[in-house]
Design an enzyme around this catalytic site. Structure first.
Site, PDB file in Angstrom:
ATOM      1  N   ASN A  12       0.833  -1.214   0.000  1.00  0.00           N
ATOM      2  CA  ASN A  12       0.000   0.000   0.000  1.00  0.00           C
ATOM      3  C   ASN A  12       0.862   1.256   0.000  1.00  0.00           C
ATOM      4  O   ASN A  12       0.524   2.254  -0.646  1.00  0.00           O
ATOM      5  CB  ASN A  12      -0.958  -0.011   1.198  1.00  0.00           C
ATOM      6  CG  ASN A  12      -2.192  -0.841   0.920  1.00  0.00           C
ATOM      7  OD1 ASN A  12      -3.037  -0.459   0.106  1.00  0.00           O
ATOM      8  ND2 ASN A  12      -2.283  -2.001   1.548  1.00  0.00           N
ATOM      9  N   ARG A  57       3.153   0.641  25.783  1.00  0.00           N
ATOM     10  CA  ARG A  57       2.552   1.209  24.566  1.00  0.00           C
ATOM     11  C   ARG A  57       2.691   2.718  24.556  1.00  0.00           C
ATOM     12  O   ARG A  57       2.917   3.319  23.510  1.00  0.00           O
ATOM     13  CB  ARG A  57       1.054   0.896  24.544  1.00  0.00           C
ATOM     14  CG  ARG A  57       0.712  -0.450  24.010  1.00  0.00           C
ATOM     15  CD  ARG A  57      -0.804  -0.525  23.800  1.00  0.00           C
ATOM     16  NE  ARG A  57      -1.240  -1.896  23.708  1.00  0.00           N
ATOM     17  CZ  ARG A  57      -1.031  -2.685  22.665  1.00  0.00           C
ATOM     18  NH1 ARG A  57      -0.391  -2.234  21.610  1.00  0.00           N
ATOM     19  NH2 ARG A  57      -1.441  -3.930  22.659  1.00  0.00           N
ATOM     20  N   ASN A  99      -6.277   4.935   7.933  1.00  0.00           N
ATOM     21  CA  ASN A  99      -5.872   3.522   7.936  1.00  0.00           C
ATOM     22  C   ASN A  99      -6.568   2.818   6.779  1.00  0.00           C
ATOM     23  O   ASN A  99      -7.649   3.225   6.352  1.00  0.00           O
ATOM     24  CB  ASN A  99      -6.295   2.862   9.263  1.00  0.00           C
ATOM     25  CG  ASN A  99      -5.864   1.405   9.344  1.00  0.00           C
ATOM     26  OD1 ASN A  99      -4.751   1.065   8.953  1.00  0.00           O
ATOM     27  ND2 ASN A  99      -6.742   0.540   9.821  1.00  0.00           N
ATOM     28  N   HIS A 101      -8.019  -1.007   5.861  1.00  0.00           N
ATOM     29  CA  HIS A 101      -8.346  -2.275   6.509  1.00  0.00           C
ATOM     30  C   HIS A 101      -8.964  -3.214   5.470  1.00  0.00           C
ATOM     31  O   HIS A 101      -9.833  -2.795   4.698  1.00  0.00           O
ATOM     32  CB  HIS A 101      -9.329  -2.032   7.666  1.00  0.00           C
ATOM     33  CG  HIS A 101      -9.673  -3.292   8.373  1.00  0.00           C
ATOM     34  ND1 HIS A 101      -8.792  -3.915   9.247  1.00  0.00           N
ATOM     35  CD2 HIS A 101     -10.766  -4.091   8.316  1.00  0.00           C
ATOM     36  CE1 HIS A 101      -9.350  -5.023   9.699  1.00  0.00           C
ATOM     37  NE2 HIS A 101     -10.547  -5.150   9.157  1.00  0.00           N
ATOM     38  N   GLN A 165      -7.673  -3.862  -4.941  1.00  0.00           N
ATOM     39  CA  GLN A 165      -8.578  -2.720  -4.716  1.00  0.00           C
ATOM     40  C   GLN A 165      -8.028  -1.774  -3.644  1.00  0.00           C
ATOM     41  O   GLN A 165      -8.245  -0.568  -3.701  1.00  0.00           O
ATOM     42  CB  GLN A 165      -9.984  -3.209  -4.330  1.00  0.00           C
ATOM     43  CG  GLN A 165     -10.647  -4.038  -5.411  1.00  0.00           C
ATOM     44  CD  GLN A 165     -10.700  -3.327  -6.746  1.00  0.00           C
ATOM     45  OE1 GLN A 165     -10.977  -2.120  -6.814  1.00  0.00           O
ATOM     46  NE2 GLN A 165     -10.409  -4.042  -7.819  1.00  0.00           N
TER      47      GLN A 165
HETATM   48  C1  GRF Z   1      -3.156  -4.815   3.919  1.00  0.00           C
HETATM   49  O1  GRF Z   1      -4.053  -5.855   3.626  1.00  0.00           O
HETATM   50  C2  GRF Z   1      -3.821  -3.751   4.743  1.00  0.00           C
HETATM   51  O2  GRF Z   1      -5.168  -3.586   4.437  1.00  0.00           O
HETATM   52  C3  GRF Z   1      -3.690  -4.297   6.130  1.00  0.00           C
HETATM   53  O3  GRF Z   1      -2.428  -4.907   6.171  1.00  0.00           O
HETATM   54  C4  GRF Z   1      -2.038  -5.294   4.850  1.00  0.00           C
HETATM   55  C5  GRF Z   1      -0.735  -4.594   4.572  1.00  0.00           C
HETATM   56  O4  GRF Z   1      -0.191  -4.922   3.318  1.00  0.00           O
HETATM   57  N1  GRF Z   1      -3.881  -3.245   7.106  1.00  0.00           N
HETATM   58  P1  GRF Z   1       0.993  -4.052   2.714  1.00  0.00           P
HETATM   59  O5  GRF Z   1       2.102  -4.008   3.780  1.00  0.00           O
HETATM   60  O6  GRF Z   1       0.456  -2.690   2.414  1.00  0.00           O
HETATM   61  O7  GRF Z   1       1.431  -4.802   1.501  1.00  0.00           O
END
Ligand code: GRF
Length: 203
Positions: A12, A57, A99, A101, A165
Site C-alpha cells: 500500500n 505502549r 488507515n 483495513h 482494490q
Molecule cells: C493490507 O491488507 C492492509 O489492508 C492491512 O495490512 C495489509 C498490509 O499490506 N492493514 P501491505 O504491507 O500494504 O502490503
C-alpha cells in the site's frame, strides 16, 4: 506532506508512492520490514521505531509521535502498520490519521479478515479506508471497495483481489485529504465535489 507508517510488505505504501503523492517519510515499527528497502530505493527518508525497544505502549507511541513530528506531516497514513495505537496518540493526530483495513467495515475488524469472511459465507467482501479513532478498525469511512466472493474462493485468492482494490482506494483517499476535499460531519465523511466513495471491483 504525508508520513506513512508500515510494519511489513509495504504494497500500500508503494501504491501511495506510485500515485505521486507527496510522501516525506516512511516509518516502520520493525527494522526488517520489506517496505523500508523499497522506500529507501525510491529516495524516501525512512525511520524505524521498534516497539520491542519500549516498555509500554505509551512510551512506544510517544517515541513514534516524536519521529513523525520531525517531518511535520499534514497526513499520517497507516499502511499495514501492525500496532494498536493508544488513545493519546490517536487524539494527537485526530482527523489526520488514515488507515486501510481489508474488510468492508464495520464487518470483520481485527485480523484474518479474509478467512473470517469466507467462514461467515458473506457474498461481498472488500476493503475500507477510514479515519482512525481510539477503537480498533473503527472511525469515519472515507472510501470502500467491494469485491464479489466466489463460491470456490480461497482466503489467498480473495486477499489478492481485495489487495488490488486497496491499491486503488488508498491513493484516492489520501489524495482527497491532501486536496482538502474531505469533510467529516457527525462521523460521516463526504468528499467535496461528490467523488464516488464506493468502488465495485469488476473481478
Ligand atoms: C493490507 O491488507 C492492509 O489492508 C492491512 O495490512 C495489509 C498490509 O499490506 N492493514 P501491505 O504491507 O500494504 O502490503
Amino acid at each position: 506532506m504525508i508520513v506513512i507508517l508500515i510494519s511489513g510488505r509495504g504494497s500500500n505504501m508503494q501504491a501511495l508512492l506510485d500515485a505521486g503523492l507527496p510522501v516525506s517519510a516512511v516509518i516502520s515499527s520493525r527494522a526488517d520490514a520489506q517496505g523500508l528497502q523499497a522506500a529507501a530505493a525510491r529516495g524516501i527518508p525512512t525511520g524505524v521505531v521498534e516497539h520491542r525497544a519500549f516498555g509500554s505502549r505509551e512510551a512506544f507511541d510517544a517515541a513514534l509521535a516524536a519521529e513523525i513530528d520531525r517531518f511535520e506531516p499534514r497526513l499520517v497514513a497507516l499502511a499495514g502498520f501492525m500496532r494498536v495505537l493508544t488513545p493519546g496518540f490517536v487524539a494527537r493526530f485526530r482527523e489526520r490519521l488514515l488507515n486501510i483495513h481489508p474488510s468492508l467495515l464495520p464487518a470483520f475488524p481485527g485480523l484474518n479478515t479474509h478467512e473470517r469472511a469466507l467462514a461467515a459465507g458473506v457474498k461481498l467482501h472488500g476493503c475500507t479506508v477510514h479515519f482512525v479513532t481510539a477503537e480498533l478498525d473503527h472511525g469515519p469511512i472515507v472510501i470502500q471497495a467491494a469485491v464479489r466472493v466466489r463460491p470456490d474462493d480461497s482466503a489467498a485468492a480473495l486477499a489478492a483481489r481485495v489487495l488490488r482494490q486497496e491499491h486503488v482506494i488508498y491513493p484516492k483517499a489520501a489524495g482527497w485529504f491532501i486536496d482538502n476535499r474531505l469533510v467529516i460531519s457527525s462521523g460521516v465523511v463526504s468528499v467535496k465535489g461528490n467523488d464516488a466513495q464506493l468502488v465495485l471491483a469488476a473481478d
